[in-house]
Motif scaffolding. Structure first.
Motif, mmCIF file in Angstrom:
data_model
loop_
_atom_site.group_PDB
_atom_site.id
_atom_site.type_symbol
_atom_site.label_atom_id
_atom_site.label_comp_id
_atom_site.label_asym_id
_atom_site.label_seq_id
_atom_site.Cartn_x
_atom_site.Cartn_y
_atom_site.Cartn_z
ATOM 1 N N THR A 197 0.771 -1.271 0.157
ATOM 2 C CA THR A 197 -0.142 0.011 -0.231
ATOM 3 C C THR A 197 0.868 1.360 -0.123
ATOM 4 O OG1 THR A 197 -1.940 -1.057 1.088
ATOM 5 C CG2 THR A 197 -1.782 1.200 1.184
ATOM 6 N N THR A 198 1.779 1.248 0.995
ATOM 7 C CA THR A 198 2.606 2.571 0.943
ATOM 8 C C THR A 198 3.666 2.578 -0.314
ATOM 9 O OG1 THR A 198 2.713 2.039 3.582
ATOM 10 C CG2 THR A 198 4.423 3.827 2.665
ATOM 11 N N ILE A 262 0.207 12.339 0.897
ATOM 12 C CA ILE A 262 0.389 11.546 1.982
ATOM 13 C C ILE A 262 -0.652 11.516 3.259
ATOM 14 C CG2 ILE A 262 2.142 11.854 4.122
ATOM 15 C CD1 ILE A 262 4.044 13.128 1.990
ATOM 16 N N VAL A 263 -1.260 12.621 3.374
ATOM 17 C CA VAL A 263 -2.420 12.593 4.444
ATOM 18 C C VAL A 263 -3.443 11.709 4.008
ATOM 19 C CG1 VAL A 263 -4.101 14.058 5.731
ATOM 20 C CG2 VAL A 263 -1.901 14.717 5.336
ATOM 21 N N ALA A 264 -3.904 11.494 2.815
ATOM 22 C CA ALA A 264 -5.157 11.095 2.072
ATOM 23 C C ALA A 264 -4.894 9.600 2.035
ATOM 24 C CB ALA A 264 -5.297 11.677 0.757
ATOM 25 N N THR A 265 -3.754 9.190 1.826
ATOM 26 C CA THR A 265 -3.302 7.700 1.520
ATOM 27 C C THR A 265 -3.069 7.235 2.984
ATOM 28 O OG1 THR A 265 -1.015 8.151 1.373
ATOM 29 C CG2 THR A 265 -2.230 7.725 -0.787
ATOM 30 N N ALA A 271 -1.450 3.750 4.528
ATOM 31 C CA ALA A 271 -0.177 3.842 4.295
ATOM 32 C C ALA A 271 0.452 4.268 5.498
ATOM 33 C CB ALA A 271 -0.267 4.676 2.983
ATOM 34 N N HIS A 272 1.689 3.723 5.470
ATOM 35 C CA HIS A 272 2.665 3.910 6.715
ATOM 36 C C HIS A 272 3.941 4.451 6.104
ATOM 37 C CE1 HIS A 272 0.220 1.409 9.379
ATOM 38 N NE2 HIS A 272 0.268 0.612 8.308
ATOM 39 N N LEU A 354 13.110 4.384 6.242
ATOM 40 C CA LEU A 354 12.134 4.795 7.318
ATOM 41 C C LEU A 354 11.249 3.738 7.968
ATOM 42 C CD1 LEU A 354 11.236 8.324 6.313
ATOM 43 C CD2 LEU A 354 12.426 7.698 8.230
ATOM 44 N N ALA A 355 11.037 2.777 6.936
ATOM 45 C CA ALA A 355 9.975 1.711 7.252
ATOM 46 C C ALA A 355 10.831 1.036 8.330
ATOM 47 C CB ALA A 355 9.942 0.711 5.859
#
Length: 391
Positions: A197-198, A262-265, A271-272, A354-355
């Protein structure tokens, strides 16, 4: 500076009234992120599971250890589900129909072979479309067989000639107690790949970023065509504020687009993106790199239509090479190395770092690489834009 801000504000108002700009900057990338998530979201790390069947044709104490002890133990992590199947024929049919990832078959005589000196095997029948699940099943069966062999070797080593059955049974129990049980565990790496997803949310965001930032510089060509650029140049304001206002327009639109996606997903798709400061650094450096590259392309064109066509070609080529549609690291040959020549690849690499739930400093190499793109391309674009404004 005030003049540049006024020019940027005027351009932003025009672009926000332009439906095509809103579609490219916000609607289309978010829609494609939804599509990719709906079609490929089940492949994400959180949804991986294997369905196994087991047929016990032996029904001995040894086979019972595998069926009643080992297989239930590997289900504890939740990634594996095992069901009992009536016969091998039924199990093969279920594997062929995709109902099972693999089938364990404990053949008749398995227990007698283990207790004696004959070779004992557990057959694994896998689905050709699920190689990973089949390999996991083989690993489970192989580990159980290795433990059985360890018990046999241990007993044969210490057992004295003429040992009583009771003593032999005690030796078997002691040897079996030292064997390492079969287990399946989830091991998290320090640096991980993005979940599906991300990955596609980030890929669509950075892909359409290169379409979004073209609106600012392309408007310079429109104003030159309409004659408003000559009137601006005739005013006592200089060329630098005019060019700066156009570049600022591209930067603001690109940042707004990325931030909104970024905010919407995150809210709609789950999404992370990772550490907010690290993501902010990646977004800013990525937008700057995109503005620089698209500005150079725009200066090579004679009209805004021609600039749009050339910029679209560059955006698609860089996007595909940068891995926004599929992980480029899986590609053969030198493609993974060539991808590092694109800001998109560095952006996705920074997010992957970052993950791992680490600090924001892990993105600094990716940020530095994109800033190099931004500085070099912006310097070239500034010279060409200044020359274009003189014409």
């Amino acid at each position: 500076m005030r003049v540049a801000l006024l020019i940027a504000a005027k351009d932003l108002r025009q672009r926000l009234r332009d439906r095509s700009a809103i579609m490219v900057a916000f609607v289309v990338p978010l829609g494609l992120a939804f599509v990719f998530n709906a079609t490929l979201g089940g492949i994400s790390t959180g949804g991986t599971s294997f369905r196994y069947g087991v047929v016990d044709e032996d029904r001995s104490q040894v086979s019972a250890v595998f069926v009643d002890d080992v297989l239930p133990a590997v289900q504890e992590g939740g990634a594996i589900r095992v069901r009992t199947v009536a016969s091998e024929a039924d199990g093969r049919r279920m594997v062929a129909d995709g109902e099972l990832s693999a089938l364990f078959v404990v053949p008749a005589g398995f227990g007698s072979a283990v207790e004696g000196s004959d070779a004992a095997r557990i057959r694994v029948i896998g689905d050709v479309d699920e190689p990973t699940g089949t390999q996991v099943a083989r690993s489970i069966a192989s580990r159980f067989a290795a433990d059985l062999n360890a018990v046999r070797v241990a007993v044969a080593t210490v057992a004295a000639p003429g040992e009583t059955p009771t003593a032999l049974e005690a030796l078997v129990q002691r040897a079996a107690a030292t064997a390492t049980p079969v287990e399946v565990v989830d091991v998290n790496a320090t640096t991980r790949e993005l979940d599906t997803t991300t990955y596609y949310a980030a890929g669509m965001a950075v892909f359409f970023l290169f379409f979004t930032v073209q609106f600012g510089v392309a408007s310079l060509l429109d104003e030159r065509k309409d004659g408003t650029l000559s009137r601006l140049l005739a005013a006592p304001i200089g060329r630098a504020p005019i060019l700066g206002g156009k570049l600022l327009t591209s930067f603001v639109i690109g940042t707004l687009s990325m931030g909104t996606l970024i905010v919407a997903t995150s809210l709609l798709l789950g999404a992370h993106w990772g550490n907010p400061l690290g993501v902010a650094l990646l977004v800013v450096s990525g937008v700057l790199a995109a503005v620089g590259i698209m500005s150079i392309v725009a200066t090579l064109a004679k009209t805004s239509e021609q600039a749009g066509n050339w910029q679209s070609i560059i955006a698609v080529v860089l996007g595909m090479l940068g891995g926004v549609f599929f992980p480029i690291s899986q590609a053969p040959g030198i493609l993974p190395t060539l991808s590092l020549l694109t800001p998109q690849a560095w952006f996705l690499r920074g997010l992957s770092d970052l993950a791992g739930d680490t600090g924001w400093t892990v993105v600094l190499p990716a940020v530095l690489a994109m800033l190099v793109f931004a500085v070099v391309t912006s310097a070239i674009a500034s010279v060409r834009l200044d020359r274009m404004a003189r014409l």
